[in-house]
Design a protein around this motif. Structure first.
Motif, PDB file in Angstrom:
ATOM      1  N   ARG A 144       0.821  -1.210   0.000  1.00 20.84           N
ATOM      2  CA  ARG A 144       0.000   0.000   0.000  1.00 20.84           C
ATOM      3  C   ARG A 144       0.855   1.260   0.000  1.00 20.84           C
ATOM      4  O   ARG A 144       0.420   2.315  -0.460  1.00 20.84           O
ATOM      5  CB  ARG A 144      -0.969  -0.022   1.187  1.00 20.84           C
TER       6      ARG A 144
ATOM      7  N   ALA B  63       1.627   1.638  -3.646  1.00 18.62           N
ATOM      8  CA  ALA B  63       0.472   2.176  -4.353  1.00 18.62           C
ATOM      9  C   ALA B  63       0.223   3.637  -3.997  1.00 18.62           C
ATOM     10  O   ALA B  63      -0.435   4.351  -4.739  1.00 18.62           O
ATOM     11  CB  ALA B  63      -0.773   1.353  -4.028  1.00 18.62           C
TER      12      ALA B  63
ATOM     13  N   PHE C 140      -1.135   4.626  -0.904  1.00 15.80           N
ATOM     14  CA  PHE C 140      -2.217   4.817   0.052  1.00 15.80           C
ATOM     15  C   PHE C 140      -1.694   5.177   1.436  1.00 15.80           C
ATOM     16  O   PHE C 140      -2.421   5.697   2.255  1.00 15.80           O
ATOM     17  CB  PHE C 140      -3.092   3.568   0.138  1.00 15.80           C
ATOM     18  N   TYR C 141      -0.459   4.865   1.699  1.00 13.34           N
ATOM     19  CA  TYR C 141       0.164   5.268   2.961  1.00 13.34           C
ATOM     20  C   TYR C 141       1.374   6.127   2.655  1.00 13.34           C
ATOM     21  O   TYR C 141       2.057   5.912   1.650  1.00 13.34           O
ATOM     22  CB  TYR C 141       0.650   4.058   3.758  1.00 13.34           C
TER      23      TYR C 141
ATOM     24  N   PRO D 284      -1.761   8.685  -4.787  1.00  8.60           N
ATOM     25  CA  PRO D 284      -1.999   7.414  -5.489  1.00  8.60           C
ATOM     26  C   PRO D 284      -2.504   7.590  -6.922  1.00  8.60           C
ATOM     27  O   PRO D 284      -2.123   6.813  -7.798  1.00  8.60           O
ATOM     28  CB  PRO D 284      -3.047   6.709  -4.621  1.00  8.60           C
ATOM     29  N   HIS D 285      -3.362   8.613  -7.152  1.00 11.64           N
ATOM     30  CA  HIS D 285      -3.955   8.709  -8.481  1.00 11.64           C
ATOM     31  C   HIS D 285      -2.971   9.203  -9.533  1.00 11.64           C
ATOM     32  O   HIS D 285      -3.296   9.252 -10.703  1.00 11.64           O
ATOM     33  CB  HIS D 285      -5.223   9.565  -8.459  1.00 11.64           C
TER      34      HIS D 285
ATOM     35  N   THR E 146      -0.124   3.088 -11.189  1.00 11.83           N
ATOM     36  CA  THR E 146       0.007   1.667 -10.886  1.00 11.83           C
ATOM     37  C   THR E 146      -1.360   1.036 -11.114  1.00 11.83           C
ATOM     38  O   THR E 146      -2.372   1.726 -11.078  1.00 11.83           O
ATOM     39  CB  THR E 146       0.399   1.441  -9.411  1.00 11.83           C
ATOM     40  N   GLY E 147      -1.383  -0.255 -11.374  1.00  9.76           N
ATOM     41  CA  GLY E 147      -2.657  -0.970 -11.472  1.00  9.76           C
ATOM     42  C   GLY E 147      -2.715  -1.951 -10.324  1.00  9.76           C
ATOM     43  O   GLY E 147      -1.791  -2.740 -10.139  1.00  9.76           O
ATOM     44  N   MET E 148      -3.772  -1.888  -9.535  1.00 12.29           N
ATOM     45  CA  MET E 148      -3.796  -2.732  -8.335  1.00 12.29           C
ATOM     46  C   MET E 148      -4.989  -3.678  -8.368  1.00 12.29           C
ATOM     47  O   MET E 148      -6.083  -3.317  -8.762  1.00 12.29           O
ATOM     48  CB  MET E 148      -3.883  -1.846  -7.086  1.00 12.29           C
TER      49      MET E 148
ATOM     50  N   GLY F 287     -10.594   3.619 -15.505  1.00 11.30           N
ATOM     51  CA  GLY F 287      -9.232   4.138 -15.534  1.00 11.30           C
ATOM     52  C   GLY F 287      -8.903   4.823 -16.849  1.00 11.30           C
ATOM     53  O   GLY F 287      -8.157   5.807 -16.893  1.00 11.30           O
TER      54      GLY F 287
ATOM     55  N   LEU G 160       0.211  -4.180  -9.096  1.00  7.79           N
ATOM     56  CA  LEU G 160       0.230  -4.552  -7.689  1.00  7.79           C
ATOM     57  C   LEU G 160      -0.904  -5.531  -7.400  1.00  7.79           C
ATOM     58  O   LEU G 160      -2.037  -5.308  -7.809  1.00  7.79           O
ATOM     59  CB  LEU G 160       0.055  -3.305  -6.814  1.00  7.79           C
TER      60      LEU G 160
END
Lengths: 359, 566
Positions: free
Chosen positions: A47, A50, A52-53, A72-73, A77-79, A99, A156
């Motif tokens: 994360r 990506a 998010f943190y 993140p945006h 990356t594709g998660m 996306g 990811l």
């Protein structure tokens, strides 16, 4: 398709340190696995990648670019989420197109790309379905198409197969690996399933308590575990305590005195040179032990069968050996079962299959 | 689980209860609207409602009132619930609890306070003329010109918690990974909110909005206190005087019921769970990280919450002031304070009887609620009996049917010469009031009981039976003690709402000696002398009472209190 560098990443939640000075180099185009028991920090690390943190300290690079503070945006990356995170208010097409729309791809192209992506995951014709109308396996494929249709620079995967049944899981394993290689994606895959990591990964990192325990190819990590945690986590093993004896005449090998006799093996890792009198652990995988004859090794155990478990492709024996040592061993393609009748049997193991671990 | 004959009988009994005391009153009303006194079918009464300019205007006003009240609630509730779910700011927990305060403050009592403050000789005008902004000989009649606005404000201040709870719950249940997936695919935060968050919380917004709309649409107490008779609810109430033979009240009630049902159906149709793919945002697969706001923004958020709460409490503060004032006329604050009204309120013949009446009605209604509620919850949660889904849906329906409609239905059903005239023992409305109160508040008890039963594994009961307890004993020794907190909380809610029920009380209690608290407050307000002060004092007693029971319920239910209002 970039390489990823992680430098001294540290993250604390409340008072608990979830990531502790984690550093990793992930090469361009490789499928890299983060493996470990639950709570080891593998998902937290993913994360962070990506976005998010935000880490308390440390840096993350995509190629030459420092992305540590990129939202993140904007990371491209594709998660794939463990829960799939498919939007229930949008249908399959709309989920996959999302996306592309965010990237302002022209409408005509979006339609085309969405159709190709669904075809790629064998969901052609289901574009108008609602998410709730799909089976778990189909939802999984939508999530895969949605993440890949944007041609991410990093792919990811957060335990994407944990909600599938065993048969589908096997199917999806090869599917995901095939797609990663087809697009040359740099993939990071989080799982607690060691078989998944061994079967699919180019390389893997074993994590525990917020730290990286070992990084290497599946075979390296399985055959040459760096410590007791990795040895035990990667598969069944026999751990025998012992004391390092006199240096052995042969290069890189050491004799260890155990309750079951003197066993010769090699130390885990190049930086570990056992000294005489040091307390160590030996790790021997059950399948490395054999009732047959192995040349070029002094390693012998004598014991009798305490119990036998027949598993079809293998049989697992519990062996009672001298000095109170109990060994698990497994025999492939068994023709008959040895009864626990007290008969003394000899087991041998190659010096290459005995790993000396720090204690 | 195998259902015994006892359960089957209970199931049938409950269904019959609903048929007689829920469906029949509504049907009687509907029949009264379409059949004239001579028994012939006719559409003319219902059509007359639309043709008659007074009724037409009332209906139109009611719809506008409801629409603006709902919009107002949304404007207050949406941003605040978003901040609450996503962010951390000073006093977050306590402010969240206080946000629910208006639920315990009856708006109809608050309206008394508003009149004291906004009347021609009230606080605001005194303040304005004191500051030289207004000519005191020509006071502005705030309530005269904008009664609608006053009612909307009272409704918003009373009803916003319903939307706040619903939206906060919808946001809380939203799986954070759904937004993360959007971010991951390149969607910036604000756009995520509109493309992902808003569509997914729409069911929550609409279920809260529906309740708010219906509540405001049929509100009787507030417009009554504001003496605003150009809304349907008050027109129905006023026409009750000549019920016998006059079909227009019936027609009005039927039109109101139809509007409610239409709106309810429409919102179900547009925003049923399957329209958003079932289950809205689903269960959260992982916890959401609550964002810690910097000190300045955090304080600002806390102030936002605080001002809404203060505003909601203001009318009731007015009530408290009024009840304490020796004389409050033409000044910002009362000049002199006294406790006499509280004593007066407790000593007055009307109030004392009203309090004892209310206690009697409310406690019996609560008892009935608990018996029926446990029965329904048990059948719905633990059995596969036919008709249980119907029972479940039925027990929630009173939320959607206006109290006024039900009250009217009971009145019509028990008219002289009807089958159920015996329900009015002599002229005593006690049975009707108890049934009316309990049907109205049954949803809370059923919700509380089902929530409790769902949390208690049937295996616990089975273990007791395995060790030799009869099913009844197992229920009594194992299940009931485990769900007791839920039952007590649901019962407390039902009780306190019954104590302050407006529409049923206004309609069904016809004689002074049968007045419950709410009707006593209303009639005191209209009386001369210290009537309004006594009414205010009685209102304060009621608020204290309601506050204590709600606090008790929220302690027992913890965070789950919110689920009772959804």
């Amino acid at each position: 398709m970039v390489s990823i560098s992680i430098l001294n990443l540290t993250k604390r939640f409340a008072r608990q340190t979830v990531l502790n000075q984690v550093s990793l180099e992930i090469e361009q185009g490789e499928l890299f696995f983060l493996l470990g028991p639950s709570g080891c920090g593998k998902t937290t690390l993913l994360r962070h990648i990506a976005g998010f943190y935000e880490p308390d300290s440390g840096q993350i690079f995509f190629g030459p670019h420092d992305v540590t503070n990129v939202p993140p945006h904007e990371r491209h990356t594709g998660m794939m989420f463990q829960s799939y995170a498919l939007w229930p208010h949008l249908n399959v097409n709309e989920n996959v197109a999302f996306g592309l729309e965010e990237r302002s791809v022209p409408k005509s192209e979006i339609d085309h790309m969405v159709r190709d992506a669904l075809e790629m995951v064998q969901l052609d014709g289901l574009g108008k379905r609602r998410i709730a109308q799909l089976s778990g396996g189909q939802q999984q494929r939508v999530a895969l198409a949605r993440a890949l249709v944007i041609r991410p620079q990093v792919f990811l995967l957060d335990e994407p197969l944990s909600n599938l049944d065993a048969k589908l899981r096997l199917e999806m394993r090869s599917e995901i690996r095939r797609l990663c290689k087809q697009f040359g994606l740099t993939g990071i895959y989080v799982t607690h399933d060691r078989e998944e990591a061994l079967a699919m990964g180019d390389r893997l990192a074993v994590m525990d308590g917020g730290k990286i325990m070992q990084v290497g190819s599946p075979m390296e990590v399985y055959r040459h575990p760096a410590n007791q945690m990795v040895a035990e986590f990667m598969g069944e093993t026999n751990l025998i305590p012992g004391t390092v004896g006199r240096p052995c005449s042969r290069e890189g090998l050491h004799d260890v005195e155990t309750a079951a006799g003197v066993i010769r093996g090699r130390p885990s890792g190049d930086d570990f040179i056992p000294v005489q009198g040091q307390q160590v652990l030996l790790s021997i995988r059950p399948e490395a032990l054999t009732f047959g004859l192995v040349g070029d090794t002094p390693n012998r155990f004598f014991g009798h069968v305490a119990s036998a478990t027949y598993l079809g492709s293998t049989v697992q024996y519990q062996m009672e050996c001298a000095g109170g040592v109990t060994l698990k061993m497994s025999e492939l393609n068994p023709m008959f079962l040895r009864e626990p009748d007290g008969e003394q049997l000899r087991m041998m193991v190659s010096t290459r299959d005995v790993v000396i671990l720090r204690r | 689980m195998k259902a015994g004959n006892g359960l089957k009988a209970l199931n049938a009994g409950l269904l019959a209860f609903f048929a007689i005391f829920f469906v029949l009153p509504i049907l009687t009303t509907v029949k009264g609207a379409f059949f004239g006194p001579d028994g012939s079918f006719s559409m003319e009464f219902v059509l007359e409602v639309f043709a008659n300019p007074i009724y037409g205007e009332g209906l139109w006003n009611s719809l506008w009132l409801a629409a603006w009240s709902t919009v107002g609630c949304l404007v207050v509730a949406l941003p605040l619930s978003l901040i609450y779910v996503r962010c951390d700011y000073p006093g977050r927990t306590i402010l969240n609890t206080l946000m629910l305060l208006p639920m315990v403050l009856p708006p109809f009592v608050g309206a008394i306070g508003v009149k004291a403050m906004l009347g021609t000789t009230g606080s605001l005008n005194s303040l304005l003329s004191g500051l030289g902004l207004m000519d005191s000989s020509q006071p502005i009649d705030w309530l005269g010109h904008s009664q609608m606005l006053g009612i909307v404000i009272m409704n918003v201040l009373h009803l916003y918690p319903i939307l706040y709870l619903n939206v906060a719950a919808a946001l809380g249940n939203l799986d954070p990974t759904l937004e993360e997936a959007a971010a991951n695919l390149g969607c910036p935060p604000l756009k995520q909110f509109f493309r992902i968050t808003i569509p997914l919380i729409m069911p929550g917004v609409f279920s809260g909005g529906t309740i708010t709309f219906i509540w405001a649409f049929t509100e009787l107490g507030v417009p009554l206190v504001f003496e605003y008779d150009r809304v349907t609810s008050v027109q129905i109430f006023n026409s009750l005087r000549d019920l016998s033979g006059n079909p227009f009240p019936y027609a009005l009630v039927v039109v109101m019921l139809t509007c409610t049902a239409l709106f309810f159906g429409l919102s179900k149709l547009l925003f049923n769970p399957s329209a958003t793919g079932g289950g809205g945002g689903g269960r959260a697969s992982m916890g959401r990280e609550i964002k810690k706001l910097p000190a300045s923004t955090g304080t600002l958020c806390a102030l936002g919450f605080l001002s809404v709460i203060m505003l909601a409490v203001l009318p009731h503060a007015g009530v408290v002031l009024l009840s304490l004032a020796r004389d409050w006329y033409g000044s910002v604050l009362p000049a002199d304070f006294t406790m006499a009204h509280f004593q007066g309120a407790l000593g007055h013949e009307l109030t004392l009887r009203a309090v004892s009446n209310s206690l009697k009605y409310a406690s019996l209604a609560t008892f009935l609620d608990l018996v029926i509620g446990i029965g329904i919850a048990y059948i719905v949660v633990r059995t596969r009996l036919p008709g249980r889904q119907f029972l479940d849906a039925m027990s929630m329906m009173p939320l959607a049917v206006p109290g006024l409609v039900m009250a009217f239905g009971y009145l019509a059903m028990s008219r002289e010469g009807g089958w159920f005239h015996w329900l009015r023992i002599g002229e005593d409305p006690v049975v009707l009031l108890i049934i009316a109160y309990s049907i109205r508040r049954l949803p809370y008890v059923v919700r509380a009981a089902s929530a409790g039963l769902q949390q208690v594994s049937p295996a616990l009961e089975e273990a007791a039976q395995n060790l030799g307890a009869t099913p009844m004993r197992a229920l009594q020794r194992i299940t009931l003690p485990l769900v007791a907190p839920n039952l007590i909380a649901g019962g407390l809610l039902a009780f306190s709402f019954a104590m302050l029920e407006v529409s049923d009380s206004m309609v069904l209690a016809e004689q002074t000696r049968h007045y419950p608290i709410t009707k006593a407050i209303y009639s005191l307000m209209a009386s001369l002398g210290n009537g309004p002060s006594l009414a205010a004092a009685l209102g304060v007693w009621a608020m204290i009472f309601l506050g204590v029971t709600m606090a008790g319920a929220s302690i027992l239910l913890g965070k789950r209190l919110g689920t009772l209002f959804r």
